[in-house]
Design a protein around this motif. Sequence first.
Motif, PDB file in Angstrom:
ATOM      1  N   GLY A 330       0.807  -1.212   0.000  1.00 21.33           N
ATOM      2  CA  GLY A 330       0.000   0.000   0.000  1.00 21.33           C
ATOM      3  C   GLY A 330       0.835   1.255   0.000  1.00 21.33           C
ATOM      4  N   VAL A 331       0.134   2.388  -0.066  1.00 22.34           N
ATOM      5  CA  VAL A 331       0.762   3.711  -0.093  1.00 22.34           C
ATOM      6  C   VAL A 331       0.040   4.599   0.912  1.00 22.34           C
ATOM      7  CG1 VAL A 331       1.324   5.717  -1.522  1.00 22.34           C
ATOM      8  CG2 VAL A 331       1.257   3.427  -2.555  1.00 22.34           C
ATOM      9  N   LEU A 332       0.796   5.284   1.773  1.00 26.15           N
ATOM     10  CA  LEU A 332       0.205   6.214   2.728  1.00 26.15           C
ATOM     11  C   LEU A 332       0.119   7.614   2.120  1.00 26.15           C
ATOM     12  CD1 LEU A 332       1.952   5.204   6.095  1.00 26.15           C
ATOM     13  CD2 LEU A 332      -0.340   4.594   5.283  1.00 26.15           C
ATOM     14  N   ASP A 333      -0.833   8.396   2.612  1.00 24.57           N
ATOM     15  CA  ASP A 333      -1.061   9.751   2.106  1.00 24.57           C
ATOM     16  C   ASP A 333      -0.789  10.748   3.223  1.00 24.57           C
ATOM     17  OD1 ASP A 333      -1.900  11.972   0.672  1.00 24.57           O
ATOM     18  OD2 ASP A 333      -3.699  10.993  -0.106  1.00 24.57           O
ATOM     19  N   LYS A 347      -3.553   6.046   0.815  1.00 27.75           N
ATOM     20  CA  LYS A 347      -3.790   6.552  -0.535  1.00 27.75           C
ATOM     21  C   LYS A 347      -4.178   5.434  -1.494  1.00 27.75           C
ATOM     22  CE  LYS A 347      -1.564   9.437  -4.074  1.00 27.75           C
ATOM     23  NZ  LYS A 347      -0.307  10.184  -4.395  1.00 27.75           N
ATOM     24  N   GLU A 348      -3.556   4.258  -1.304  1.00 29.38           N
ATOM     25  CA  GLU A 348      -3.809   3.147  -2.218  1.00 29.38           C
ATOM     26  C   GLU A 348      -3.484   1.827  -1.539  1.00 29.38           C
ATOM     27  OE1 GLU A 348      -2.442   1.648  -6.705  1.00 29.38           O
ATOM     28  OE2 GLU A 348      -1.498   3.402  -5.774  1.00 29.38           O
ATOM     29  N   ILE A 349      -4.312   0.823  -1.808  1.00 25.75           N
ATOM     30  CA  ILE A 349      -4.060  -0.539  -1.347  1.00 25.75           C
ATOM     31  C   ILE A 349      -3.934  -1.411  -2.584  1.00 25.75           C
ATOM     32  CG2 ILE A 349      -4.904  -2.484   0.027  1.00 25.75           C
ATOM     33  CD1 ILE A 349      -6.669  -0.337   1.494  1.00 25.75           C
ATOM     34  N   GLN A 350      -2.817  -2.129  -2.705  1.00 24.06           N
ATOM     35  CA  GLN A 350      -2.553  -2.890  -3.914  1.00 24.06           C
ATOM     36  C   GLN A 350      -2.551  -4.389  -3.628  1.00 24.06           C
ATOM     37  OE1 GLN A 350       1.266  -1.453  -5.165  1.00 24.06           O
ATOM     38  NE2 GLN A 350       0.531   0.634  -5.554  1.00 24.06           N
ATOM     39  N   GLY A 351      -3.040  -5.171  -4.584  1.00 20.47           N
ATOM     40  CA  GLY A 351      -2.759  -6.593  -4.599  1.00 20.47           C
ATOM     41  C   GLY A 351      -3.564  -7.516  -3.721  1.00 20.47           C
TER      42      GLY A 351
END
Length: 451
Positions: A330-333, A347-351
């Motif tokens: 994931g990505v933090l914002d 910001k985003e959760i992947q996979g």
Amino acid sequence: MLNVYPRLVSGMLFPLHERLKQHTSVKVRKSLEATQWFSPEKMVQLQVERLRQLLIYANTHVPYYQSLFTRLNFQPETLNTLSDLQHLPFLDKSTIRANLEALKSDQAHGLARFNTGGSSGEPLVFFIGRERVSHDVAAKWRATRWWGVDIGDPEIVVWGSPIELGTQDTVRVVRDRLFRSKLLPAFEMSDEKIAHFLETIRKFRPKMLFGYPSALSHIAKHADKTGIKMHDLGIQVAFVTSERLYDEQRQQISSTFGCQVANGYGGRDAGFIAHECPVGGMHITAEDVIVEVIDPQGNVLPYGEAGEIVVTHLASKDFPFIRYKTGDVGVLDDKLCECGRGLPLIKEIQGRSTDFIVACDGTVMHGLALIYILRDMPQVKTFKIIQEGLELTRVQIVTEAGLSQADIDQITAAFKARLGHSVTIEIEQVASIPAEKSGKFRYVVSKVTPA
């Protein structure tokens, strides 16, 4: 008059239910509804205080952390910033398996045993205490209320966990009837089953849906394909979790059911990590959860960079989850949501995607129907299921000491029972299973397109 019953359930029946289970969910939810408006600075201060308390408790009552802190000469009383957490090593599934008893608090009572490993593919046994359950229930409850619905509003749950599906005893049935919650098993997605689901949803007229995004979007596609209208039922929101939510799934669910879609992120092991608000921000449950994102070398990454999500659950003193590696990417914002809440954002959760699989007769099933077969075998460390075609499925398995012929026969029979007795099941015992090019593991890969 229509709103009286939900108020009765959320204000009286559900609190009584939680009190009988010795949970503090009501008190915690009320606290969370106040702290969500804290400034980011005040939220961090709250996290530091709760983290210090957790670590001091672990050093006093949890054998694994007593030994670890002594070895590292780590003094939890001196913790003053969240970055001090980086002095501690990560907790992964293999560490939990090797230290299961030592991770229990000597003060813990009424621990609940869980066996998970669904989308992560790595079977894991762990324990959760009443404090942790109360906080996770409260966090989910708070997020539900963001969308103008509450416990007691009619709800359809499309789910596949054997924990839920295996506990449909009289008490559970009565409870679900009182709370107006109806469970539909998500394993099998045949046209006949989906037609029944759609009929049930139309008759039940829920205010909210809850389930896997892949399952709800698949049901929605079938409704569109067969000309069954579902947008006129008064459904307000569809809560989706347990998998990555794709844009096309969000659009499909929203369009067919005539409702908004709220994404949720968490798990039985890591807890209720984050939930989407109506403005679109994916809010971390920061009062209970500290989220770090790390690179393959274990270094904490800055905002905006993708890496593995690591979670510290601040209400897990009975069986601490401290710097737990989720296996998710994931990505933090660093921005704040326009809704005004001070809760930090993902910001985003992947996979987190689990494919559907297709039986030789065309029956479409959720990938978890096969995952659960392997998940509950303690000798299986990790695995990957590749459906090459309707007549061939390969299973790669990593074990500690190898599979016996009885184990192989058990897996083969269980897979054939779901996919069809004519299907060839090839079981490969391997030393390791590489990740995808994205860096994320996929544990079910189907090369068959559902009809």
